[in-house]
Design a protein around this motif. Structure first.
Motif, short mmCIF file in Angstrom:
data_model
loop_
_atom_site.label_atom_id
_atom_site.label_comp_id
_atom_site.label_asym_id
_atom_site.label_seq_id
_atom_site.Cartn_x
_atom_site.Cartn_y
_atom_site.Cartn_z
N THR B 58 17.94 26.97 -17.61
CA THR B 58 16.51 27.26 -17.74
C THR B 58 15.67 25.96 -17.68
N TRP B 59 16.25 24.85 -18.11
CA TRP B 59 15.56 23.56 -17.95
C TRP B 59 15.86 22.93 -16.58
N ILE B 60 17.10 23.05 -16.12
CA ILE B 60 17.56 22.27 -14.96
C ILE B 60 17.18 22.91 -13.62
N ARG B 61 17.16 24.23 -13.58
CA ARG B 61 16.96 24.90 -12.30
C ARG B 61 15.55 25.50 -12.15
N SER B 62 14.70 25.34 -13.14
CA SER B 62 13.35 25.91 -13.04
C SER B 62 12.39 24.88 -12.46
N ASN B 63 11.56 25.34 -11.53
CA ASN B 63 10.46 24.49 -11.06
C ASN B 63 9.16 25.04 -11.63
N GLU B 64 8.04 24.63 -11.08
CA GLU B 64 6.75 25.13 -11.59
C GLU B 64 6.31 26.40 -10.86
N ALA B 68 3.10 24.74 -2.22
CA ALA B 68 2.24 23.85 -1.42
C ALA B 68 2.50 24.28 0.02
N GLY B 69 1.66 25.17 0.52
CA GLY B 69 2.02 25.84 1.74
C GLY B 69 3.25 26.66 1.41
N SER B 70 4.37 26.37 2.07
CA SER B 70 5.57 27.15 1.79
C SER B 70 6.55 26.37 0.92
N GLU B 71 6.17 25.17 0.44
CA GLU B 71 7.14 24.32 -0.25
C GLU B 71 7.00 24.44 -1.77
N PRO B 72 8.03 24.94 -2.44
CA PRO B 72 7.93 25.04 -3.90
C PRO B 72 8.01 23.66 -4.54
N THR B 73 7.48 23.51 -5.76
CA THR B 73 7.66 22.23 -6.44
C THR B 73 9.14 22.11 -6.83
N TRP B 74 9.53 20.92 -7.27
CA TRP B 74 10.94 20.63 -7.44
C TRP B 74 11.41 20.86 -8.88
N ARG B 186 6.79 16.58 -16.10
CA ARG B 186 5.74 17.58 -15.86
C ARG B 186 6.36 18.96 -15.58
N VAL B 187 7.40 18.98 -14.75
CA VAL B 187 8.03 20.25 -14.39
C VAL B 187 8.70 20.88 -15.62
N MET B 188 9.34 20.06 -16.44
CA MET B 188 9.98 20.59 -17.64
C MET B 188 8.94 21.09 -18.65
N ALA B 189 7.87 20.34 -18.81
CA ALA B 189 6.82 20.75 -19.74
C ALA B 189 6.20 22.08 -19.32
N LEU B 203 -1.88 18.42 -25.06
CA LEU B 203 -0.68 18.00 -24.33
C LEU B 203 -1.04 17.67 -22.89
N GLY B 204 -1.35 16.40 -22.67
CA GLY B 204 -1.87 15.97 -21.39
C GLY B 204 -0.99 16.33 -20.21
N VAL B 205 0.33 16.31 -20.41
CA VAL B 205 1.24 16.59 -19.29
C VAL B 205 0.97 17.98 -18.70
N LEU B 206 0.44 18.89 -19.50
CA LEU B 206 0.16 20.24 -19.00
C LEU B 206 -1.09 20.28 -18.13
N ARG B 207 -1.84 19.18 -18.11
CA ARG B 207 -3.01 19.12 -17.24
C ARG B 207 -2.76 18.31 -15.98
N CYS B 208 -1.52 17.80 -15.82
CA CYS B 208 -1.19 17.01 -14.63
C CYS B 208 -0.98 17.96 -13.45
N ALA B 209 -1.71 17.72 -12.38
CA ALA B 209 -1.61 18.59 -11.19
C ALA B 209 -0.68 18.00 -10.14
N GLY B 210 0.08 16.96 -10.51
CA GLY B 210 0.90 16.27 -9.51
C GLY B 210 -0.03 15.41 -8.66
N HIS B 211 0.57 14.48 -7.95
CA HIS B 211 -0.26 13.54 -7.22
C HIS B 211 0.34 13.22 -5.86
N SER B 212 0.97 14.20 -5.23
CA SER B 212 1.61 13.93 -3.95
C SER B 212 0.57 13.62 -2.89
N ALA B 213 0.93 12.67 -2.02
CA ALA B 213 0.01 12.33 -0.94
C ALA B 213 0.10 13.39 0.16
#
Lengths: 213, 213
Positions: B58-64, B68-74, B186-189, B203-213
């Motif tokens: 549940t921690w290791i295999r879950s993403n958010e 992003a288009g068709s790409e799930p977060t990691w 971020r993904v675990m939180a 809990l600031g981490v819950l407001r992180c939207a990721g920062h991918s270019a």
């Protein structure tokens, strides 16, 4: 690609199947489970120890040099000191208040800058040791409560947030570890903000502005 | 408190001493040092191992669950697989190209989704083992190059970014570890986004939207 994570899709007039899948996914979080929560809490001290012990002070004592009013951002030294303070004053003391007194007695406010006093005169290795020892003691105490499912919904009173439950407190304990791991990685990455040169465009952590409330 | 980190102060008409101190601080980063960089690179595998090995799926295999288009977060599984791929295809191969061929030959592009193929059929413990082994081998190879200060400014050609130096490559290797630690937290939180209840505001981490270019 500002829309990397599909944000803003909710305002679309004609939601496509993709948007609907997105909205469904946004709601998918994990149900709280005490054993899973303890599994994570138990690992944080060793993870920080493996990452940080023995690193030169340039990593451990540097913050981002930014100011929020007069308050500098935190170094890894500050962050581990803050986690130690949480073990002393926050998590298990609050769990005991919920179980012993419920909503009759609000939690004591938690001083998020306690480490500025309490870390004084301590080495970083001492803080890492202290965090590991206190976390181990606290989790032993938590396990010894032998919480039953009905205990998790027992209620307490947060001095600012109002009514909260025991399961919310325990989940917050774990996410608090993660929010400081998130902060720690950002502060450390900042040290090489210039050194990475043109690669900075690919390194998302360098665009994190922090998310403090 | 949107201005927690003093952002936006640069547009003040009459910069105060505080603003000037702020601007000076923003520029304060750490000078690149190979030994300090290796010290961090050497610790990441053990840190991830201590944090993640043995955690439930549940921690290791879950993403958010976001798209992003068709790409799930990691998930953490995806992230460690990506770090393994970097050890195989990215960092030391590029360092060798710089030292052997300079700008005459551009780096091969790095497939940031290589883990989707290369992690197939592997357990998470295998990925953690592989990351530790490859990182150790790569750092042994790096140390054996016995880099001198003048080597650090040697130049190579990135397929998209153009001219880069060896020191920039090495600094990026370390910050790449940190950007994925940032993502991982971020993904675990996210898994406890609902479980924390009203505490989510702290809990600031819950407001992180990721920062991918």
């Amino acid at each position: 690609m500002a829309n990397t994570h599909g944000r803003g899709l909710v305002s679309e007039k004609n939601p496509s199947a993709g948007v609907i899948a997105h909205l469904r996914n946004m709601a998918r979080t994990t149900e709280f489970d005490v054993a899973d929560c303890i599994a994570l809490l138990a690992r944080t001290p060793a993870a920080l120890d493996a990452l940080l012990r023995g690193l030169p002070d340039t990593w451990i004592r540097s913050n981002e040099g930014r100011t929020a009013g007069s308050e500098p951002t935190w170094s890894p030294f500050d962050i581990v000191g803050h986690l130690v303070a949480g073990e002393r004053h926050d998590w298990m003391p609050r769990a005991r208040i919920i179980l012993d007194q419920g909503e009759a007695r609000a939690f004591d406010p938690f001083d998020r800058l306690a480490q500025n006093r309490e870390s004084q005169g301590k080495s970083f290795d001492q803080l890492l040791d202290e965090f590991a020892r206190l976390r181990q003691e606290n989790l032993a105490a938590l396990r010894s409560l032998n919480l039953q499912p009905e205990d998790l919904s027992r209620r307490g009173k947060h001095p600012s947030l109002g009514v909260v439950t025991l399961s919310q407190l325990l989940a917050t304990w774990a996410v608090h570890d993660l929010t400081h791991l998130h902060q720690l990685s950002r502060v450390m990455a900042h040290q090489y903000r210039d050194a990475v040169g043109p690669w900075n465009v690919y390194l998302g952590v360098l665009r994190c502005a922090g998310h403090s409330a």
